[in-house]
Motif scaffolding. Structure first.
Motif, PDB file in Angstrom:
ATOM      1  N   PRO A  60       0.811  -1.218   0.000  1.00 20.03           N
ATOM      2  CA  PRO A  60       0.000   0.000   0.000  1.00 20.03           C
ATOM      3  C   PRO A  60       0.844   1.268   0.000  1.00 20.03           C
ATOM      4  CG  PRO A  60       0.074  -0.928   2.201  1.00 20.03           C
ATOM      5  CD  PRO A  60       0.789  -1.903   1.299  1.00 20.03           C
ATOM      6  N   LEU A  61       0.444   2.210  -0.817  1.00 21.75           N
ATOM      7  CA  LEU A  61       1.114   3.508  -0.889  1.00 21.75           C
ATOM      8  C   LEU A  61       0.134   4.605  -0.497  1.00 21.75           C
ATOM      9  CD1 LEU A  61       3.073   3.162  -4.258  1.00 21.75           C
ATOM     10  CD2 LEU A  61       3.947   2.830  -1.941  1.00 21.75           C
ATOM     11  N   GLY A  62       0.589   5.563   0.291  1.00 19.65           N
ATOM     12  CA  GLY A  62      -0.238   6.703   0.665  1.00 19.65           C
ATOM     13  C   GLY A  62      -1.545   6.275   1.297  1.00 19.65           C
ATOM     14  N   PRO A  63      -2.665   6.790   0.767  1.00 18.96           N
ATOM     15  CA  PRO A  63      -3.967   6.505   1.380  1.00 18.96           C
ATOM     16  C   PRO A  63      -4.636   5.214   0.901  1.00 18.96           C
ATOM     17  CG  PRO A  63      -4.239   8.129  -0.335  1.00 18.96           C
ATOM     18  CD  PRO A  63      -2.765   7.823  -0.275  1.00 18.96           C
ATOM     19  N   GLU A  64      -3.909   4.355   0.172  1.00 13.93           N
ATOM     20  CA  GLU A  64      -4.509   3.087  -0.253  1.00 13.93           C
ATOM     21  C   GLU A  64      -4.905   2.258   0.971  1.00 13.93           C
ATOM     22  OE1 GLU A  64      -2.615   2.027  -4.591  1.00 13.93           O
ATOM     23  OE2 GLU A  64      -1.487   1.384  -2.826  1.00 13.93           O
ATOM     24  N   ALA A  65      -5.934   1.447   0.825  1.00 13.68           N
ATOM     25  CA  ALA A  65      -6.364   0.575   1.915  1.00 13.68           C
ATOM     26  C   ALA A  65      -5.185  -0.302   2.346  1.00 13.68           C
ATOM     27  CB  ALA A  65      -7.532  -0.293   1.463  1.00 13.68           C
ATOM     28  N   PRO A  66      -4.928  -0.401   3.654  1.00 16.59           N
ATOM     29  CA  PRO A  66      -3.753  -1.133   4.129  1.00 16.59           C
ATOM     30  C   PRO A  66      -3.864  -2.629   3.883  1.00 16.59           C
ATOM     31  CG  PRO A  66      -5.137  -0.456   5.973  1.00 16.59           C
ATOM     32  CD  PRO A  66      -5.715   0.181   4.745  1.00 16.59           C
ATOM     33  N   SER A  67      -2.792  -3.220   3.365  1.00 14.54           N
ATOM     34  CA  SER A  67      -2.783  -4.652   3.058  1.00 14.54           C
ATOM     35  C   SER A  67      -1.696  -5.415   3.815  1.00 14.54           C
ATOM     36  CB  SER A  67      -2.573  -4.852   1.553  1.00 14.54           C
ATOM     37  OG  SER A  67      -1.347  -4.257   1.155  1.00 14.54           O
ATOM     38  N   LEU A  68      -0.831  -4.707   4.535  1.00 13.73           N
ATOM     39  CA  LEU A  68       0.293  -5.388   5.188  1.00 13.73           C
ATOM     40  C   LEU A  68      -0.165  -6.294   6.323  1.00 13.73           C
ATOM     41  CD1 LEU A  68       3.041  -2.602   5.210  1.00 13.73           C
ATOM     42  CD2 LEU A  68       2.607  -4.406   3.520  1.00 13.73           C
ATOM     43  N   GLY A  69      -1.249  -5.919   7.017  1.00  9.32           N
ATOM     44  CA  GLY A  69      -1.792  -6.808   8.046  1.00  9.32           C
ATOM     45  C   GLY A  69      -2.247  -8.135   7.447  1.00  9.32           C
ATOM     46  N   TRP A  70      -2.863  -8.062   6.269  1.00  5.54           N
ATOM     47  CA  TRP A  70      -3.261  -9.290   5.575  1.00  5.54           C
ATOM     48  C   TRP A  70      -2.035 -10.116   5.212  1.00  5.54           C
ATOM     49  CZ3 TRP A  70      -7.937  -9.461   1.833  1.00  5.54           C
ATOM     50  CH2 TRP A  70      -9.054  -8.853   2.422  1.00  5.54           C
ATOM     51  N   ALA A  71      -1.008  -9.455   4.695  1.00  8.02           N
ATOM     52  CA  ALA A  71       0.202 -10.185   4.297  1.00  8.02           C
ATOM     53  C   ALA A  71       0.780 -10.955   5.480  1.00  8.02           C
ATOM     54  CB  ALA A  71       1.235  -9.210   3.735  1.00  8.02           C
ATOM     55  N   ARG A  72       0.840 -10.306   6.627  1.00  6.20           N
ATOM     56  CA  ARG A  72       1.425 -10.952   7.808  1.00  6.20           C
ATOM     57  C   ARG A  72       0.529 -12.071   8.324  1.00  6.20           C
ATOM     58  NH1 ARG A  72       3.009  -4.849   9.379  1.00  6.20           N
ATOM     59  NH2 ARG A  72       4.943  -4.812   8.155  1.00  6.20           N
ATOM     60  N   TRP A  73      -0.791 -11.853   8.282  1.00  7.70           N
ATOM     61  CA  TRP A  73      -1.720 -12.889   8.734  1.00  7.70           C
ATOM     62  C   TRP A  73      -1.604 -14.117   7.835  1.00  7.70           C
ATOM     63  CZ3 TRP A  73      -5.577 -16.013   7.056  1.00  7.70           C
ATOM     64  CH2 TRP A  73      -6.344 -16.655   8.038  1.00  7.70           C
ATOM     65  N   PHE A  74      -1.571 -13.910   6.520  1.00  5.91           N
ATOM     66  CA  PHE A  74      -1.464 -15.049   5.608  1.00  5.91           C
ATOM     67  C   PHE A  74      -0.176 -15.834   5.858  1.00  5.91           C
ATOM     68  CE2 PHE A  74      -4.506 -12.775   2.630  1.00  5.91           C
ATOM     69  CZ  PHE A  74      -5.512 -13.714   2.769  1.00  5.91           C
ATOM     70  N   THR A  75       0.930 -15.129   6.062  1.00  6.06           N
ATOM     71  CA  THR A  75       2.193 -15.813   6.302  1.00  6.06           C
ATOM     72  C   THR A  75       2.145 -16.632   7.595  1.00  6.06           C
ATOM     73  OG1 THR A  75       3.445 -14.153   5.099  1.00  6.06           O
ATOM     74  CG2 THR A  75       4.664 -15.465   6.687  1.00  6.06           C
ATOM     75  N   GLU A  76       1.546 -16.063   8.620  1.00  3.85           N
ATOM     76  CA  GLU A  76       1.449 -16.767   9.903  1.00  3.85           C
ATOM     77  C   GLU A  76       0.463 -17.923   9.867  1.00  3.85           C
ATOM     78  OE1 GLU A  76       0.419 -13.458  12.412  1.00  3.85           O
ATOM     79  OE2 GLU A  76       2.476 -13.317  13.180  1.00  3.85           O
ATOM     80  N   ASN A  77      -0.380 -17.959   8.834  1.00  6.47           N
ATOM     81  CA  ASN A  77      -1.400 -18.995   8.725  1.00  6.47           C
ATOM     82  C   ASN A  77      -1.207 -19.852   7.478  1.00  6.47           C
ATOM     83  OD1 ASN A  77      -3.642 -18.575  10.996  1.00  6.47           O
ATOM     84  ND2 ASN A  77      -2.821 -16.582  10.407  1.00  6.47           N
ATOM     85  N   ASP A  78       0.043 -20.129   7.171  1.00  2.00           N
ATOM     86  CA  ASP A  78       0.422 -21.130   6.166  1.00  2.00           C
ATOM     87  C   ASP A  78      -0.013 -20.831   4.741  1.00  2.00           C
ATOM     88  OD1 ASP A  78       1.646 -22.790   8.154  1.00  2.00           O
ATOM     89  OD2 ASP A  78      -0.361 -23.390   8.775  1.00  2.00           O
ATOM     90  N   ARG A  79      -0.044 -19.551   4.392  1.00  2.00           N
ATOM     91  CA  ARG A  79      -0.209 -19.164   2.998  1.00  2.00           C
ATOM     92  C   ARG A  79       1.057 -18.436   2.554  1.00  2.00           C
ATOM     93  NH1 ARG A  79      -4.700 -20.059   6.364  1.00  2.00           N
ATOM     94  NH2 ARG A  79      -6.665 -20.091   5.186  1.00  2.00           N
ATOM     95  N   GLN A  80       1.384 -18.560   1.288  1.00  3.04           N
ATOM     96  CA  GLN A  80       2.535 -17.868   0.727  1.00  3.04           C
ATOM     97  C   GLN A  80       2.091 -16.512   0.191  1.00  3.04           C
ATOM     98  OE1 GLN A  80       6.011 -18.614   0.336  1.00  3.04           O
ATOM     99  NE2 GLN A  80       5.884 -16.457  -0.219  1.00  3.04           N
ATOM    100  N   VAL A  81       2.873 -15.479   0.468  1.00  3.62           N
ATOM    101  CA  VAL A  81       2.548 -14.124   0.009  1.00  3.62           C
ATOM    102  C   VAL A  81       3.455 -13.736  -1.152  1.00  3.62           C
ATOM    103  CG1 VAL A  81       2.603 -11.680   0.673  1.00  3.62           C
ATOM    104  CG2 VAL A  81       1.606 -13.371   2.220  1.00  3.62           C
ATOM    105  N   ALA A  82       2.885 -13.081  -2.137  1.00  4.66           N
ATOM    106  CA  ALA A  82       3.659 -12.582  -3.276  1.00  4.66           C
ATOM    107  C   ALA A  82       3.252 -11.140  -3.543  1.00  4.66           C
ATOM    108  CB  ALA A  82       3.395 -13.439  -4.513  1.00  4.66           C
ATOM    109  N   LEU A  83       4.188 -10.386  -4.100  1.00  2.00           N
ATOM    110  CA  LEU A  83       3.937  -8.987  -4.466  1.00  2.00           C
ATOM    111  C   LEU A  83       4.224  -8.792  -5.948  1.00  2.00           C
ATOM    112  CD1 LEU A  83       5.699  -6.945  -1.610  1.00  2.00           C
ATOM    113  CD2 LEU A  83       3.251  -7.365  -1.874  1.00  2.00           C
ATOM    114  N   PRO A  84       3.612  -7.786  -6.569  1.00  2.00           N
ATOM    115  CA  PRO A  84       3.944  -7.465  -7.953  1.00  2.00           C
ATOM    116  C   PRO A  84       5.393  -6.994  -8.063  1.00  2.00           C
ATOM    117  CG  PRO A  84       1.906  -6.377  -7.301  1.00  2.00           C
ATOM    118  CD  PRO A  84       2.537  -6.917  -6.054  1.00  2.00           C
ATOM    119  N   ARG A  85       5.986  -7.315  -9.199  1.00  2.00           N
ATOM    120  CA  ARG A  85       7.333  -6.831  -9.498  1.00  2.00           C
ATOM    121  C   ARG A  85       7.380  -6.401 -10.956  1.00  2.00           C
ATOM    122  NH1 ARG A  85      12.730  -6.556  -8.712  1.00  2.00           N
ATOM    123  NH2 ARG A  85      13.952  -6.943 -10.588  1.00  2.00           N
ATOM    124  N   PHE A  86       8.055  -5.285 -11.200  1.00  2.00           N
ATOM    125  CA  PHE A  86       8.281  -4.788 -12.559  1.00  2.00           C
ATOM    126  C   PHE A  86       9.791  -4.696 -12.764  1.00  2.00           C
ATOM    127  CE2 PHE A  86       4.170  -3.164 -11.298  1.00  2.00           C
ATOM    128  CZ  PHE A  86       3.384  -3.336 -12.427  1.00  2.00           C
TER     129      PHE A  86
END
Length: 198
Positions: A60-86
């Protein structure tokens, strides 16, 4: 005779309007409250993402809805997290693994000035993608930044469901929809879940 605004002009006007509303809303939130909002996916969302699945998220950048809590929850609950890359501004969007969402220093600044995994991170094929947006409708239509990166990626990966993450103030009565616009399966806000297309 004045010609009607083009679809491009209409979308540009809507982007300005909803960016301003989003920024105003986030600025009105107390700092300590922001950290608690959207800090984990709601049960109806996490229940459809099985353990072992890969979830594509955005940083998330600036005022975008926060997603980092989701990323951490997924990692702690046996899901793999990926982010876009250019690799470059001219390169297509791809997803790379973010092995530890608690370690933001493992990311590098990408060509769009967005934190992203390094080129050494493993390629990922998300089962579900959580996408940012500027505005959305109850039917699951999305207005993005205008680059078309997510629309192209989703068109190339039609079996991957897309879920939007947004503030309630980003809900629009209607949005212009073009043939290349990819609909969302759902949109999650701090107060409810909107079910789009299946």
């Amino acid at each position: 005779m004045v010609s009607p605004p083009s679809l491009t002009d209409t979308k540009a006007l809507l982007r300005r309007k909803f960016r301003a509303a989003r920024a105003e809303h986030v600025a009105s939130l107390p700092e300590n409250l922001r950290a608690l909002i959207l800090n984990r996916p709601p049960a109806p969302v996490s229940d459809i993402i099985p353990e072992g699945a890969t979830v594509g998220l955005y940083y998330p950048l600036g005022p975008e809805a926060p997603s980092l809590g989701w990323a951490r929850w997924f990692t702690e609950n046996d899901r793999q997290v990926a982010l876009p890359r250019f690799a470059a501004r001219s390169a297509p969007m791809e997803f790379r693994e973010w092995a530890n969402p608690f370690d933001e220093e493992a990311l590098e600044e990408g060509p769009y000035r967005m934190p992203q995994p390094t080129g050494m991170a493993s390629f990922a094929a998300p089962d579900i993608v959580v996408v940012p947006l500027i505005a959305f409708t109850q039917e699951g239509h999305r207005l993005g930044q205008g680059g078309g990166h997510y629309d192209r990626w989703l068109a190339a990966n039609p079996n991957t469901k897309a879920i939007g993450l947004a503030w309630d103030c980003q809900l629009a009565d209607e949005l212009p929809v073009e043939s290349h616009d990819q609909p969302l399966s759902a949109v999650v806000t701090p107060t409810r879940i909107y079910h789009g297309v299946d």
